[in-house]
Write a protein that holds these residues in place. Structure first.
Motif, PDB file in Angstrom:
ATOM      1  N   GLY A  40       0.897  -1.292  -0.016  1.00  0.00           N
ATOM      2  CA  GLY A  40      -0.019   0.233   0.002  1.00  0.00           C
ATOM      3  C   GLY A  40       0.922   1.218   0.019  1.00  0.00           C
ATOM      4  O   GLY A  40       1.943   1.257  -0.709  1.00  0.00           O
ATOM      5  N   TYR A  46       6.317   5.703   0.459  1.00  0.00           N
ATOM      6  CA  TYR A  46       7.371   6.220   1.321  1.00  0.00           C
ATOM      7  C   TYR A  46       8.253   5.039   1.820  1.00  0.00           C
ATOM      8  O   TYR A  46       8.508   4.785   3.241  1.00  0.00           O
ATOM      9  CB  TYR A  46       6.815   7.039   2.576  1.00  0.00           C
ATOM     10  CG  TYR A  46       6.053   6.355   3.314  1.00  0.00           C
ATOM     11  CD1 TYR A  46       6.455   6.000   4.863  1.00  0.00           C
ATOM     12  CD2 TYR A  46       4.714   6.348   3.212  1.00  0.00           C
ATOM     13  CE1 TYR A  46       5.271   5.450   5.557  1.00  0.00           C
ATOM     14  CE2 TYR A  46       3.703   5.856   3.899  1.00  0.00           C
ATOM     15  CZ  TYR A  46       4.050   5.277   5.347  1.00  0.00           C
ATOM     16  OH  TYR A  46       3.208   4.935   6.212  1.00  0.00           O
ATOM     17  N   ILE A  51       9.520   4.945  10.310  1.00  0.00           N
ATOM     18  CA  ILE A  51       8.266   5.067  10.998  1.00  0.00           C
ATOM     19  C   ILE A  51       8.545   4.883  12.626  1.00  0.00           C
ATOM     20  O   ILE A  51       9.538   3.899  12.716  1.00  0.00           O
ATOM     21  CB  ILE A  51       7.231   4.066  10.627  1.00  0.00           C
ATOM     22  CG1 ILE A  51       7.040   4.037   8.936  1.00  0.00           C
ATOM     23  CG2 ILE A  51       5.788   4.202  11.399  1.00  0.00           C
ATOM     24  CD1 ILE A  51       6.156   3.033   8.596  1.00  0.00           C
ATOM     25  N   ASP A  53       6.169   4.846  15.257  1.00  0.00           N
ATOM     26  CA  ASP A  53       4.947   4.713  16.113  1.00  0.00           C
ATOM     27  C   ASP A  53       4.339   3.428  15.838  1.00  0.00           C
ATOM     28  O   ASP A  53       3.153   3.152  16.133  1.00  0.00           O
ATOM     29  CB  ASP A  53       4.110   5.902  15.883  1.00  0.00           C
ATOM     30  CG  ASP A  53       3.474   6.053  14.456  1.00  0.00           C
ATOM     31  OD1 ASP A  53       4.091   5.611  13.738  1.00  0.00           O
ATOM     32  OD2 ASP A  53       2.500   6.649  14.521  1.00  0.00           O
ATOM     33  N   GLY A 117      -7.427   1.709   1.967  1.00  0.00           N
ATOM     34  CA  GLY A 117      -6.714   2.651   2.170  1.00  0.00           C
ATOM     35  C   GLY A 117      -7.562   3.970   1.768  1.00  0.00           C
ATOM     36  O   GLY A 117      -8.636   4.311   1.797  1.00  0.00           O
ATOM     37  N   LEU A 118      -6.473   4.613   0.954  1.00  0.00           N
ATOM     38  CA  LEU A 118      -7.117   6.120   0.523  1.00  0.00           C
ATOM     39  C   LEU A 118      -7.852   5.834  -1.000  1.00  0.00           C
ATOM     40  O   LEU A 118      -8.115   6.689  -1.651  1.00  0.00           O
ATOM     41  CB  LEU A 118      -5.960   6.985   0.246  1.00  0.00           C
ATOM     42  CG  LEU A 118      -5.315   7.274   1.332  1.00  0.00           C
ATOM     43  CD1 LEU A 118      -4.246   8.229   1.178  1.00  0.00           C
ATOM     44  CD2 LEU A 118      -6.090   7.994   2.495  1.00  0.00           C
ATOM     45  N   ILE A 284     -11.868  -1.703   6.844  1.00  0.00           N
ATOM     46  CA  ILE A 284     -10.711  -1.531   7.999  1.00  0.00           C
ATOM     47  C   ILE A 284      -9.573  -0.734   7.362  1.00  0.00           C
ATOM     48  O   ILE A 284      -9.504  -0.640   6.375  1.00  0.00           O
ATOM     49  CB  ILE A 284     -10.312  -2.782   8.440  1.00  0.00           C
ATOM     50  CG1 ILE A 284      -9.729  -3.773   7.298  1.00  0.00           C
ATOM     51  CG2 ILE A 284     -11.132  -3.574   9.408  1.00  0.00           C
ATOM     52  CD1 ILE A 284      -8.966  -5.028   7.511  1.00  0.00           C
TER      53      ILE A 284
HETATM   54  C1  LIG Z   1       4.329  10.136   3.825  1.00  0.00           C
HETATM   55  C2  LIG Z   1       3.484   9.285   4.693  1.00  0.00           C
HETATM   56  C3  LIG Z   1       3.873   8.961   5.731  1.00  0.00           C
HETATM   57  C4  LIG Z   1       3.259   8.324   6.781  1.00  0.00           C
HETATM   58  N1  LIG Z   1       3.675   7.816   8.031  1.00  0.00           N
HETATM   59  C5  LIG Z   1       3.058   7.260   9.024  1.00  0.00           C
HETATM   60  C6  LIG Z   1       3.604   6.972  10.415  1.00  0.00           C
HETATM   61  O1  LIG Z   1       4.734   7.324  10.835  1.00  0.00           O
HETATM   62  N2  LIG Z   1       2.925   6.004  11.129  1.00  0.00           N
HETATM   63  C7  LIG Z   1       1.556   5.705  10.814  1.00  0.00           C
HETATM   64  O2  LIG Z   1       1.110   4.874  11.481  1.00  0.00           O
HETATM   65  N3  LIG Z   1       1.045   6.027   9.521  1.00  0.00           N
HETATM   66  C8  LIG Z   1       1.662   6.624   8.737  1.00  0.00           C
HETATM   67  N4  LIG Z   1       1.116   7.066   7.361  1.00  0.00           N
HETATM   68  C9  LIG Z   1      -0.328   6.596   7.287  1.00  0.00           C
HETATM   69  C10 LIG Z   1      -0.121   5.158   6.907  1.00  0.00           C
HETATM   70  O3  LIG Z   1       0.789   4.830   5.741  1.00  0.00           O
HETATM   71  C11 LIG Z   1      -1.536   4.628   6.575  1.00  0.00           C
HETATM   72  O4  LIG Z   1      -2.302   4.600   7.638  1.00  0.00           O
HETATM   73  C12 LIG Z   1      -1.475   3.028   6.208  1.00  0.00           C
HETATM   74  O5  LIG Z   1      -0.849   2.976   5.082  1.00  0.00           O
HETATM   75  C13 LIG Z   1      -2.883   2.608   5.869  1.00  0.00           C
HETATM   76  O6  LIG Z   1      -3.137   1.317   5.701  1.00  0.00           O
HETATM   77  P1  LIG Z   1      -3.979   0.642   4.800  1.00  0.00           P
HETATM   78  O7  LIG Z   1      -3.642  -1.087   4.669  1.00  0.00           O
HETATM   79  O8  LIG Z   1      -5.205   0.879   5.492  1.00  0.00           O
HETATM   80  O9  LIG Z   1      -4.078   1.199   3.582  1.00  0.00           O
HETATM   81  P2  LIG Z   1      -3.187   1.744   2.332  1.00  0.00           P
HETATM   82  O10 LIG Z   1      -1.590   1.587   2.773  1.00  0.00           O
HETATM   83  O11 LIG Z   1      -3.556   2.845   1.653  1.00  0.00           O
HETATM   84  O12 LIG Z   1      -3.198   0.396   1.157  1.00  0.00           O
HETATM   85  C14 LIG Z   1      -4.347   0.180   0.469  1.00  0.00           C
HETATM   86  C15 LIG Z   1      -4.142  -0.758  -0.589  1.00  0.00           C
HETATM   87  O13 LIG Z   1      -5.637  -0.875  -1.091  1.00  0.00           O
HETATM   88  C16 LIG Z   1      -5.331  -0.876  -2.689  1.00  0.00           C
HETATM   89  N5  LIG Z   1      -6.912  -0.775  -3.174  1.00  0.00           N
HETATM   90  C17 LIG Z   1      -7.576   0.257  -2.914  1.00  0.00           C
HETATM   91  N6  LIG Z   1      -8.914   0.232  -3.572  1.00  0.00           N
HETATM   92  C18 LIG Z   1      -8.696  -0.757  -4.490  1.00  0.00           C
HETATM   93  C19 LIG Z   1      -9.329  -1.423  -5.246  1.00  0.00           C
HETATM   94  N7  LIG Z   1     -10.647  -1.230  -5.573  1.00  0.00           N
HETATM   95  N8  LIG Z   1      -9.127  -2.755  -5.927  1.00  0.00           N
HETATM   96  C20 LIG Z   1      -7.813  -3.175  -5.435  1.00  0.00           C
HETATM   97  N9  LIG Z   1      -6.939  -2.590  -4.645  1.00  0.00           N
HETATM   98  C21 LIG Z   1      -7.272  -1.572  -4.063  1.00  0.00           C
HETATM   99  C22 LIG Z   1      -4.489   0.331  -2.994  1.00  0.00           C
HETATM  100  O14 LIG Z   1      -3.904  -0.147  -4.120  1.00  0.00           O
HETATM  101  C23 LIG Z   1      -3.738   0.109  -1.869  1.00  0.00           C
HETATM  102  O15 LIG Z   1      -2.141  -0.609  -2.066  1.00  0.00           O
HETATM  103  C24 LIG Z   1       1.871   7.881   6.577  1.00  0.00           C
HETATM  104  C25 LIG Z   1       1.286   8.198   5.394  1.00  0.00           C
HETATM  105  C26 LIG Z   1       2.180   8.757   4.379  1.00  0.00           C
HETATM  106  C27 LIG Z   1       1.502   9.011   3.037  1.00  0.00           C
END
Ligand SMILES: Cc1cc2nc3c(=O)[nH]c(=O)nc-3n(C[C@H](O)[C@H](O)[C@H](O)COP(=O)(O)OP(=O)(O)OC[C@H]3O[C@@H](n4cnc5c(N)ncnc54)[C@H](O)[C@@H]3O)c2cc1C
Length: 350
Positions: A40, A46, A51, A53, A117-118, A284
């Protein structure tokens, strides 16, 4: 047709950790991700940033955290559909689900967890007259398969980590690598900038700055590009143009699945199990919203754990689940491996 217990849409940290929690409960998982690799935001945005935390890790690089999550879930043998976007969902009469991707891959599951995610990341495209014509015909917004570029001439554009990292990596694969950026300064990890400098000095990367691509040439496939640098037009022959200008997130097709959406996020029942308004579909991680929501990795891990317990109850109605600590029960992988704490020695003392 791919069949699984729990289908996870999104292979970011939340989706990946769900596989571990589901595995402890003997549930098989399959993940779909639009990106060509798991991780993701951590992998895509990044990978080299530290990280601070994540509980138990005073500091961990994002890419390393993803590698560790992949190692942790290996024993539960998850399936992956990568490089495909989940487009449609269909709830069948027996309460199970069918999810189809943009490439027509059909997945059948007893429950669905959206860990999107986003949303899917859409590449930021340069504004060039005929760029659509060359998409998949020499213009690539992702490097999905590096071997595709073996012994080819490539031009990469961009000034961030992706552009730097792929220029470095592909300098050993392609016959000719040109990196162009509209500024002289790059916004990337210092060691990557230094590596590009070293490869430039060795003649393995042709660096052109400040510059931007102004035209693409070719008939059915790209054959060359024109670059404007300091008011001068430079024509280059190339087989591929790879603009790496970053990605913009979009909730995409999921927004049309009949789920309750608030500010581009899916509303869930956070008092219980992170289920959406559709029974059997959970949301989630960053993709969901509820009062007090924090978009943090560790919150996604917690939500994944609660979701898996709920899916277990759904799949095993009437069966009582007793929480077991991994320190006590150990971990039985689906691959036949077993991890367990060393047993205390039982020995008579004379
Ligand atoms: C620069 C930066 C620094 C950060 N630093 C921190 C930190 O220090 N500590 C911390 O806790 N958090 C940090 N975050 C936030 C953290 O990265 C997110 O909270 C985390 O990535 C969320 O994880 P997730 O698995 O929910 O979603 P994501 O990491 O966004 O993964 C979601 C995945 O779903 C896939 N997807 C979405 N829709 C579809 C679909 N319809 N079909 C197929 N695939 C799909 C996307 O391609 C993606 O790969 C940071 C974010 C950024 C941008």
């Amino acid at each position: 047709m791919i069949t699984t217990d729990l289908l996870i849409i999104g292979a970011g940290p939340t989706g990946l950790f769900s596989v571990f929690e589901a595995g402890l409960l003997k549930m098989k998982c399959h993940l779909i991700d639009a990106l060509p690799q798991p991780g993701g935001q951590l992998t895509e945005l990044y990978p080299k940033k530290p990280i601070f935390d994540i509980p138990g890790y005073p500091t961990v690089n994002a890419g390393e955290l993803v590698d560790n999550l992949m190692e942790q879930i290996k024993q539960f043998q998850p399936g992956f559909t990568l490089g495909e976007t989940a487009e449609t969902i269909n709830k069948l009469d027996d309460g199970t689900f069918e999810v189809t991707t943009n490439k027509g891959t059909v997945h059948h599951a007893k429950a669905v967890a959206i860990a999107g995610g986003l949303g899917t990341f859409e590449p930021r495209k340069p504004v060039l007259e005929n760029i659509e014509k060359f998409e998949e015909n020499g213009v690539e917004y992702f490097v999905k398969e590096p071997e595709h570029f073996r012994n080819k001439k490539i031009v990469i554009a961009g000034g961030g980590d992706s552009a730097l990292d792929w220029a470095i990596f592909l300098s050993d694969v392609a016959s000719d690598v040109t990196l162009i950026h509209r500024r002289n300064e790059f916004r990337g990890a210092l060691d990557s900038v230094e590596k590009v400098q070293a490869l430039k000095d060795l003649g393995k990367i042709n660096l052109i700055t400040p510059a931007e691509v102004v035209a693409l040439k070719g008939d059915s496939h790209i054959t060359g590009i024109s670059i404007k640098s300091n008011d001068e037009i430079i024509d280059l022959e190339t087989d591929f143009f790879i603009p790496l200008f970053g990605l913009t997130p979009k909730l995409g097709a999921i927004a049309n699945w009949g789920l309750e959406i608030e500010k581009n996020a899916i509303k869930v029942n956070n008092a219980l199990d992170y289920q959406t308004n559709i029974d059997g579909i959970y949301a989630i991680g960053d993709v969901n919203t509820y009062p007090g929501k924090l978009k943090l990795i560790l919150c996604g891990f917690h939500e994944a754990t609660m979701m898996c317990q709920s899916v277990y109850n759904r799949l095993n109605p009437g069966k009582k689940y007793v929480l077991k600590y991994t320190t006590v029960s150990g971990v039985d992988g689906f691959d036949g491996t077993r991890k367990e704490a060393e047993k205390a020695v039982v020995k008579k003392i004379d």
